[in-house]
Motif scaffolding. Sequence first.
Motif, PDB file in Angstrom:
ATOM      1  N   GLY A  71      -3.187   5.107  -5.520  1.00 16.17           N
ATOM      2  CA  GLY A  71      -2.968   3.874  -6.780  1.00 16.17           C
ATOM      3  C   GLY A  71      -4.074   2.852  -5.256  1.00 16.17           C
ATOM      4  O   GLY A  71      -4.224   2.846  -4.322  1.00 16.17           O
ATOM      5  N   LYS A  72      -4.221   1.941  -6.049  1.00 19.33           N
ATOM      6  CA  LYS A  72      -5.299   1.333  -5.979  1.00 19.33           C
ATOM      7  C   LYS A  72      -4.474  -0.072  -5.333  1.00 19.33           C
ATOM      8  O   LYS A  72      -5.531  -0.893  -4.037  1.00 19.33           O
ATOM      9  CB  LYS A  72      -6.437  -0.016  -6.483  1.00 19.33           C
ATOM     10  CG  LYS A  72      -7.066   0.995  -7.357  1.00 19.33           C
ATOM     11  CD  LYS A  72      -8.473   0.504  -8.376  1.00 19.33           C
ATOM     12  CE  LYS A  72      -9.263   1.552  -8.548  1.00 19.33           C
ATOM     13  NZ  LYS A  72     -10.394   1.083  -9.810  1.00 19.33           N
ATOM     14  N   SER A  77       2.237   1.394  -4.116  1.00 20.37           N
ATOM     15  CA  SER A  77       2.212   2.695  -4.285  1.00 20.37           C
ATOM     16  C   SER A  77       2.991   3.167  -3.228  1.00 20.37           C
ATOM     17  O   SER A  77       2.697   4.686  -4.096  1.00 20.37           O
ATOM     18  CB  SER A  77       0.674   2.711  -4.081  1.00 20.37           C
ATOM     19  OG  SER A  77       0.038   2.774  -3.504  1.00 20.37           O
ATOM     20  N   ASP A  78       3.759   3.108  -2.869  1.00 27.02           N
ATOM     21  CA  ASP A  78       4.039   3.728  -1.431  1.00 27.02           C
ATOM     22  C   ASP A  78       5.223   2.851  -1.511  1.00 27.02           C
ATOM     23  O   ASP A  78       5.771   2.220  -1.668  1.00 27.02           O
ATOM     24  CB  ASP A  78       4.120   3.762  -0.125  1.00 27.02           C
ATOM     25  CG  ASP A  78       2.726   2.861   0.640  1.00 27.02           C
ATOM     26  OD1 ASP A  78       2.990   1.941  -0.029  1.00 27.02           O
ATOM     27  OD2 ASP A  78       3.074   2.915   1.271  1.00 27.02           O
ATOM     28  N   GLY A 104      11.133  -1.227  -7.306  1.00 27.44           N
ATOM     29  CA  GLY A 104      10.007  -0.059  -8.307  1.00 27.44           C
ATOM     30  C   GLY A 104       9.720   1.093  -7.971  1.00 27.44           C
ATOM     31  O   GLY A 104       9.521   1.402  -6.115  1.00 27.44           O
ATOM     32  N   ASP A 105       9.464   1.994  -8.585  1.00 28.60           N
ATOM     33  CA  ASP A 105       9.095   3.265  -8.635  1.00 28.60           C
ATOM     34  C   ASP A 105       8.511   3.762  -9.421  1.00 28.60           C
ATOM     35  O   ASP A 105       8.494   4.008 -10.799  1.00 28.60           O
ATOM     36  CB  ASP A 105      10.605   4.277  -8.519  1.00 28.60           C
ATOM     37  CG  ASP A 105      10.185   5.805  -7.920  1.00 28.60           C
ATOM     38  OD1 ASP A 105       8.681   6.328  -8.329  1.00 28.60           O
ATOM     39  OD2 ASP A 105      10.918   6.352  -8.116  1.00 28.60           O
ATOM     40  N   GLY A 131       7.664   2.800 -13.762  1.00 27.89           N
ATOM     41  CA  GLY A 131       5.971   2.414 -12.847  1.00 27.89           C
ATOM     42  C   GLY A 131       5.805   0.640 -13.015  1.00 27.89           C
ATOM     43  O   GLY A 131       4.608   0.429 -13.123  1.00 27.89           O
ATOM     44  N   GLN A 132       7.490   0.223 -12.873  1.00 31.29           N
ATOM     45  CA  GLN A 132       7.210  -1.475 -12.868  1.00 31.29           C
ATOM     46  C   GLN A 132       7.481  -1.991 -11.302  1.00 31.29           C
ATOM     47  O   GLN A 132       8.327  -0.753 -10.606  1.00 31.29           O
ATOM     48  CB  GLN A 132       8.111  -1.424 -13.945  1.00 31.29           C
ATOM     49  CG  GLN A 132       8.120  -3.585 -14.215  1.00 31.29           C
ATOM     50  CD  GLN A 132       9.682  -3.763 -14.282  1.00 31.29           C
ATOM     51  OE1 GLN A 132      10.560  -3.096 -14.646  1.00 31.29           O
ATOM     52  NE2 GLN A 132       9.817  -5.498 -15.241  1.00 31.29           N
ATOM     53  N   SER A 133       6.751  -2.327 -10.928  1.00 31.51           N
ATOM     54  CA  SER A 133       7.414  -2.872  -9.750  1.00 31.51           C
ATOM     55  C   SER A 133       7.975  -4.354  -9.743  1.00 31.51           C
ATOM     56  O   SER A 133       6.976  -5.582 -11.126  1.00 31.51           O
ATOM     57  CB  SER A 133       5.966  -3.346  -8.982  1.00 31.51           C
ATOM     58  OG  SER A 133       5.949  -1.483  -8.262  1.00 31.51           O
TER      59      SER A 133
END
Length: 442
Positions: A71-72, A77-78, A104-105, A131-133
């Motif tokens: 991801g950008k 993203s990690d 988040g995951d 998908g939420q952070s």
Amino acid sequence: MSIQQFLKSFVVLGLLTNLSQAQQKTNYKFDFGPGKVAQGYTQVLPTDTYSKEKGWGFDFDSKVNAEDNGGKNYLTSDLVKSDKPFYFSVSLPEGNYKVTVTLGDPKNAALTTVKAESRRLMLENIKTTAGQSLSKTFVVNIKDKNIIGGQVVGLKPRELTKLDWDDKLTLEFDQQTALQAIEITKAEDQVTVFLAGNSTVVNQDDEPWASWGQMIPRFFKPGVAIANHAESGLTLGSFAGSKRLTKILSIMKPGDYLFVEFGHNDQKEKGPDDGAYKSYTERLKNFIRETRKKGGIPVVVTSTSRRSFGPDGKIVNSLGDFPEAARKVAAEEKVALIDLNAMTTTLFNALGEEPSKKAFVHYPANSYPGQDKALADNTHFNPYGAYEIAQCIILGIKEQKLSIAKYLVNDLPKFDPAKPDDVNNWHWPESPKSSVVKPDGN
């Protein structure tokens, strides 16, 4: 070496220590996981274990797994996660610190509880959808035993191994956590709320013991730092005698608070000058007087009730004149009073004689490792009981219209001691470390 030379070297050593602390790094930005690293952040991999030389890393044999989902957004993203609670520590000097955790995951929902140091509750049941952070900020106070001028706090042997008194900030994440980032910043502008008390207030390191002082940080937004200097078994006299009051006063700023709750152990002092209306009253007035000299705001807190039910199934006062003496001092000195004794009496009566055991350390044998006998303690609380009592303190803060009330969290739970939370609906992820040893005090 002459006395003058010795004293000179002692002063120089103190100056060097202070200089070393001043030069120690106090701001950090960590990006967790094996993906590309966000600009300005330090990458943290599962192999980064804590060492004094490095100054940060996973601690206490924590084992985590890392994921990179691409991801950008390099920061989110990690991540790292574990099937057990895990610890991350950073070497920091004494002070207040804003800590922002990004959770988040991308693939899964998560539910996170964060504790700091000796099991201080910082974040409770933070939910993220797949998908939420989400970033959350809280304030952690770091303390040490050193006092300006070369004095030190007289710690008990058990305190020498407590996370509260070591030279680092330790964060504990429960096993449902998906951790993406941590940012730590020194915060000089916080109102510090110092806590002076005994085993009903102290940060307890081990399950299943807990006290209200370690639960109360959860209820404050940044703006307030809770500095818990309480310790098990102490009285007003031994708290001052071990230089804990001196320590607090040495770092107190104008506008800071001192909450004082004693009585359980003071009750056992039997000298000719001891008693609720003698040494206890005199010492409590001295705490108030010395706090005011520093521009601080003293708050008197009456002692928590013991689980002492009478023949009629109602709580009876087992603390003698001490709660009333504290009320009288507060009235005479014109300071705020949080009548925790009255509120916990209401709380335990509302729970009932048998159900109230769920708020105390009452556990059958083999509930915890090495526990071959039942635990039955009617003074010390478990996490649920400590959480309920912390809410009593919050209610007192609101009722007394203390200025720190404006920093209470937006999602503050509604609470009435006459209508306690249902223990069956309350969630506490247990920490890995437990003990069958009863804290000092009764």
